[in-house]
Motif scaffolding. Sequence first.
Motif, PDB file in Angstrom:
ATOM      1  N   PRO A   1       1.051  -1.316   0.077  1.00  0.00           N
ATOM      2  CA  PRO A   1       0.247   0.373   0.074  1.00  0.00           C
ATOM      3  C   PRO A   1       0.361   0.809  -0.143  1.00  0.00           C
ATOM      4  CG  PRO A   1       0.423  -0.841   2.412  1.00  0.00           C
ATOM      5  CD  PRO A   1       1.250  -1.952   1.579  1.00  0.00           C
ATOM      6  N   ASP A   2       0.220   2.804  -0.363  1.00  0.00           N
ATOM      7  CA  ASP A   2       0.974   3.372   0.224  1.00  0.00           C
ATOM      8  C   ASP A   2       1.352   3.454   1.024  1.00  0.00           C
ATOM      9  OD1 ASP A   2      -1.597   4.262  -0.449  1.00  0.00           O
ATOM     10  OD2 ASP A   2      -0.801   6.548  -0.943  1.00  0.00           O
ATOM     11  N   GLY A   3       0.765   3.999   1.680  1.00  0.00           N
ATOM     12  CA  GLY A   3       0.805   4.409   3.316  1.00  0.00           C
ATOM     13  C   GLY A   3       0.112   2.836   4.254  1.00  0.00           C
ATOM     14  N   ALA A   4       0.841   4.062   5.608  1.00  0.00           N
ATOM     15  CA  ALA A   4       0.928   2.874   6.425  1.00  0.00           C
ATOM     16  C   ALA A   4      -0.867   3.477   7.101  1.00  0.00           C
ATOM     17  CB  ALA A   4       1.740   3.317   7.960  1.00  0.00           C
ATOM     18  N   GLY A   5      -1.471   2.680   6.013  1.00  0.00           N
ATOM     19  CA  GLY A   5      -3.397   2.181   6.714  1.00  0.00           C
ATOM     20  C   GLY A   5      -3.090   0.728   7.631  1.00  0.00           C
ATOM     21  N   GLY A   6      -2.272  -0.104   7.575  1.00  0.00           N
ATOM     22  CA  GLY A   6      -2.403  -1.085   8.456  1.00  0.00           C
ATOM     23  C   GLY A   6      -2.326  -2.222   7.045  1.00  0.00           C
ATOM     24  N   PHE A   7      -2.861  -2.281   5.891  1.00  0.00           N
ATOM     25  CA  PHE A   7      -3.990  -3.101   5.129  1.00  0.00           C
ATOM     26  C   PHE A   7      -2.067  -4.412   4.847  1.00  0.00           C
ATOM     27  CE2 PHE A   7      -4.324  -5.200   1.476  1.00  0.00           C
ATOM     28  CZ  PHE A   7      -5.360  -6.395   1.757  1.00  0.00           C
ATOM     29  N   SER A   8      -2.215  -5.743   5.095  1.00  0.00           N
ATOM     30  CA  SER A   8      -1.382  -6.271   3.947  1.00  0.00           C
ATOM     31  C   SER A   8      -1.908  -7.383   3.292  1.00  0.00           C
ATOM     32  CB  SER A   8      -0.076  -6.599   5.005  1.00  0.00           C
ATOM     33  OG  SER A   8      -0.235  -7.212   5.663  1.00  0.00           O
ATOM     34  N   ASP A   9      -1.613  -8.194   2.792  1.00  0.00           N
ATOM     35  CA  ASP A   9      -1.554  -9.130   2.029  1.00  0.00           C
ATOM     36  C   ASP A   9      -0.792  -9.616   1.090  1.00  0.00           C
ATOM     37  OD1 ASP A   9      -3.821 -11.146   1.123  1.00  0.00           O
ATOM     38  OD2 ASP A   9      -3.516 -10.211  -1.007  1.00  0.00           O
ATOM     39  N   SER A  10      -0.004 -10.575   1.363  1.00  0.00           N
ATOM     40  CA  SER A  10       0.844 -11.679   1.532  1.00  0.00           C
ATOM     41  C   SER A  10       1.079 -13.278   1.375  1.00  0.00           C
ATOM     42  CB  SER A  10       2.391 -10.813   1.760  1.00  0.00           C
ATOM     43  OG  SER A  10       2.134 -11.603   3.470  1.00  0.00           O
ATOM     44  N   GLY A  11       1.712 -13.905   0.364  1.00  0.00           N
ATOM     45  CA  GLY A  11       1.385 -15.246   1.049  1.00  0.00           C
ATOM     46  C   GLY A  11       2.454 -15.983  -0.009  1.00  0.00           C
ATOM     47  N   SER A  12       2.565 -17.186  -0.552  1.00  0.00           N
ATOM     48  CA  SER A  12       2.812 -17.825  -1.401  1.00  0.00           C
ATOM     49  C   SER A  12       2.500 -18.817  -1.751  1.00  0.00           C
ATOM     50  CB  SER A  12       4.606 -17.991  -1.059  1.00  0.00           C
ATOM     51  OG  SER A  12       5.577 -17.429  -0.411  1.00  0.00           O
ATOM     52  N   ALA A  13       2.096 -19.437  -3.165  1.00  0.00           N
ATOM     53  CA  ALA A  13       2.066 -20.690  -3.503  1.00  0.00           C
ATOM     54  C   ALA A  13       2.986 -21.399  -4.717  1.00  0.00           C
ATOM     55  CB  ALA A  13       0.459 -20.580  -5.141  1.00  0.00           C
ATOM     56  N   ALA A  14       2.202 -22.363  -5.091  1.00  0.00           N
ATOM     57  CA  ALA A  14       3.364 -23.735  -5.723  1.00  0.00           C
ATOM     58  C   ALA A  14       3.186 -22.920  -7.407  1.00  0.00           C
ATOM     59  CB  ALA A  14       3.361 -25.135  -5.652  1.00  0.00           C
ATOM     60  N   CYS A  15       3.029 -23.288  -8.784  1.00  0.00           N
ATOM     61  CA  CYS A  15       3.025 -23.118  -9.738  1.00  0.00           C
ATOM     62  C   CYS A  15       1.969 -24.413 -10.127  1.00  0.00           C
ATOM     63  CB  CYS A  15       4.639 -23.266 -10.690  1.00  0.00           C
ATOM     64  SG  CYS A  15       5.234 -21.658 -10.562  1.00  0.00           S
ATOM     65  N   VAL A  16       1.365 -24.492 -10.779  1.00  0.00           N
ATOM     66  CA  VAL A  16       0.621 -25.627 -10.993  1.00  0.00           C
ATOM     67  C   VAL A  16       1.075 -26.858 -12.041  1.00  0.00           C
ATOM     68  CG1 VAL A  16      -1.483 -26.318 -12.839  1.00  0.00           C
ATOM     69  CG2 VAL A  16      -1.336 -24.786 -11.532  1.00  0.00           C
ATOM     70  N   GLY A  17       2.208 -26.687 -12.924  1.00  0.00           N
ATOM     71  CA  GLY A  17       2.712 -27.429 -13.143  1.00  0.00           C
ATOM     72  C   GLY A  17       3.873 -27.896 -12.349  1.00  0.00           C
ATOM     73  N   ALA A  18       4.273 -27.115 -11.627  1.00  0.00           N
ATOM     74  CA  ALA A  18       5.793 -27.726 -10.447  1.00  0.00           C
ATOM     75  C   ALA A  18       5.837 -28.940 -10.336  1.00  0.00           C
ATOM     76  CB  ALA A  18       5.514 -26.998  -9.283  1.00  0.00           C
ATOM     77  N   GLY A  19       4.469 -29.794  -9.952  1.00  0.00           N
ATOM     78  CA  GLY A  19       5.195 -31.205  -9.541  1.00  0.00           C
ATOM     79  C   GLY A  19       5.261 -31.270  -8.373  1.00  0.00           C
ATOM     80  N   PRO A  20       4.736 -32.625  -7.734  1.00  0.00           N
ATOM     81  CA  PRO A  20       5.299 -32.342  -5.932  1.00  0.00           C
ATOM     82  C   PRO A  20       6.838 -32.123  -6.324  1.00  0.00           C
ATOM     83  CG  PRO A  20       4.034 -34.815  -7.796  1.00  0.00           C
ATOM     84  CD  PRO A  20       4.585 -33.659  -8.432  1.00  0.00           C
ATOM     85  N   THR A  21       7.428 -32.841  -6.510  1.00  0.00           N
ATOM     86  CA  THR A  21       9.165 -32.386  -5.587  1.00  0.00           C
ATOM     87  C   THR A  21       9.392 -31.232  -6.361  1.00  0.00           C
ATOM     88  OG1 THR A  21      10.233 -34.797  -6.957  1.00  0.00           O
ATOM     89  CG2 THR A  21      11.840 -33.013  -6.742  1.00  0.00           C
ATOM     90  N   ALA A  22       8.695 -30.286  -7.005  1.00  0.00           N
ATOM     91  CA  ALA A  22       8.992 -28.564  -7.911  1.00  0.00           C
ATOM     92  C   ALA A  22       9.431 -27.717  -7.062  1.00  0.00           C
ATOM     93  CB  ALA A  22       9.186 -28.328  -8.966  1.00  0.00           C
ATOM     94  N   ALA A  23       7.736 -28.901  -6.414  1.00  0.00           N
ATOM     95  CA  ALA A  23       7.057 -27.818  -5.885  1.00  0.00           C
ATOM     96  C   ALA A  23       7.346 -27.743  -4.022  1.00  0.00           C
ATOM     97  CB  ALA A  23       5.249 -28.109  -5.443  1.00  0.00           C
TER      98      ALA A  23
END
Length: 350
Positions: A312-334
């Motif tokens: 965000p452009d200010g300190a309004g307290g909002f945040s959103d973050s995370g992580s995800a594996a790619c669909v085509g990664a397969g179990p080992t790559a993920a």
Amino acid sequence: MLSTLALALALAGCGQPLATTPSAFRPTAAPSLAPAPAARPTAQPSATSAPTPTPEPSPTPRPDPANDPIFVGAGDIAACGSNGAEATARLLDRTEGTVFTLGDNAYESGSAEQFRDCYEPTWGRHKARTYPAPGNHDYATPGADGYYDYFGERAGPDRRGYYSFELAAWHIVSLNSEIAAGPDSEQAQWLQADLAAHPATCTLAFWHRPIFSSGGVHGNDPHMRAIWEILARAGADVVLSGHDHLYERFAPQTSDGLADPHGMREFVVGTGGASLYGWGQIRPNSEVRYNEGYGVLKLTLHAASYDWEFVPDGAGGFSDSGSAACVGAGPTAALNGFREQIERIGAITR
């Protein structure tokens, strides 16, 4: 007896005493009459005479996730008389990486003057690292001439508004939601050929009008549904759109809006600087929503996964973050992708 034998030998002129060992008596050889050769000094080992150990083979260096590319941007950006675009441009000032735009780059009509007076002083300072997509306001100028003239080759060939490029391990596709996009359209046929020619573990696409949105002004727009389905069949991972002036993150889903862990995740990021919109009907699979300030979406693209962070452009307290594996990664790559995430978290906390 011993003394008698020694006396006899001495008398015989041998003159050498017998050497004794614990087991026998051994006569010592008589000395040679030839002069002895000069003695050679024993060579002292030099500092380099020791054998050099064979070095162990170096392990193959693992990619450093800290060097993975960043893809950052938003849509609905520059309106003269508003400070929103300057606020988000300052976020780009302190963020490295490649910049994307999600359409409606210059308000109200995408004219050459508006690109010059509204976009150029703000996001224009990052033009050299920007890959754009056009929006409906850009096409308010006939043929979107202001848009294509401003971005030039970065807007894609032949002023068609769609193109692709590689960003490390990722295949990135910019598409045009302001022209024909049905299954038999030239754009759809090009996309199928492009994805077939560029198979990748991870693929991201971006355009202006979102398939899904909880925004109160536009909401869901089916125009790009055939494009979504082509991407989904190819195993694409992420779709970025703007149009509704807000931020919304969806869970992975199908083109029909059904939750699917192997589907594509959509982000609506219309928070580049234009006036913000309110909420309408909250759509299925909507996970996070924010419309109280401007901001940019920052994606870190790993070999088999990605991280997202709304900045965000200010300190309004909002945040959103995370992580995800790619669909085509397969179990080992993920698994490797998640291991990298754990290592990054550990590095931060140490």
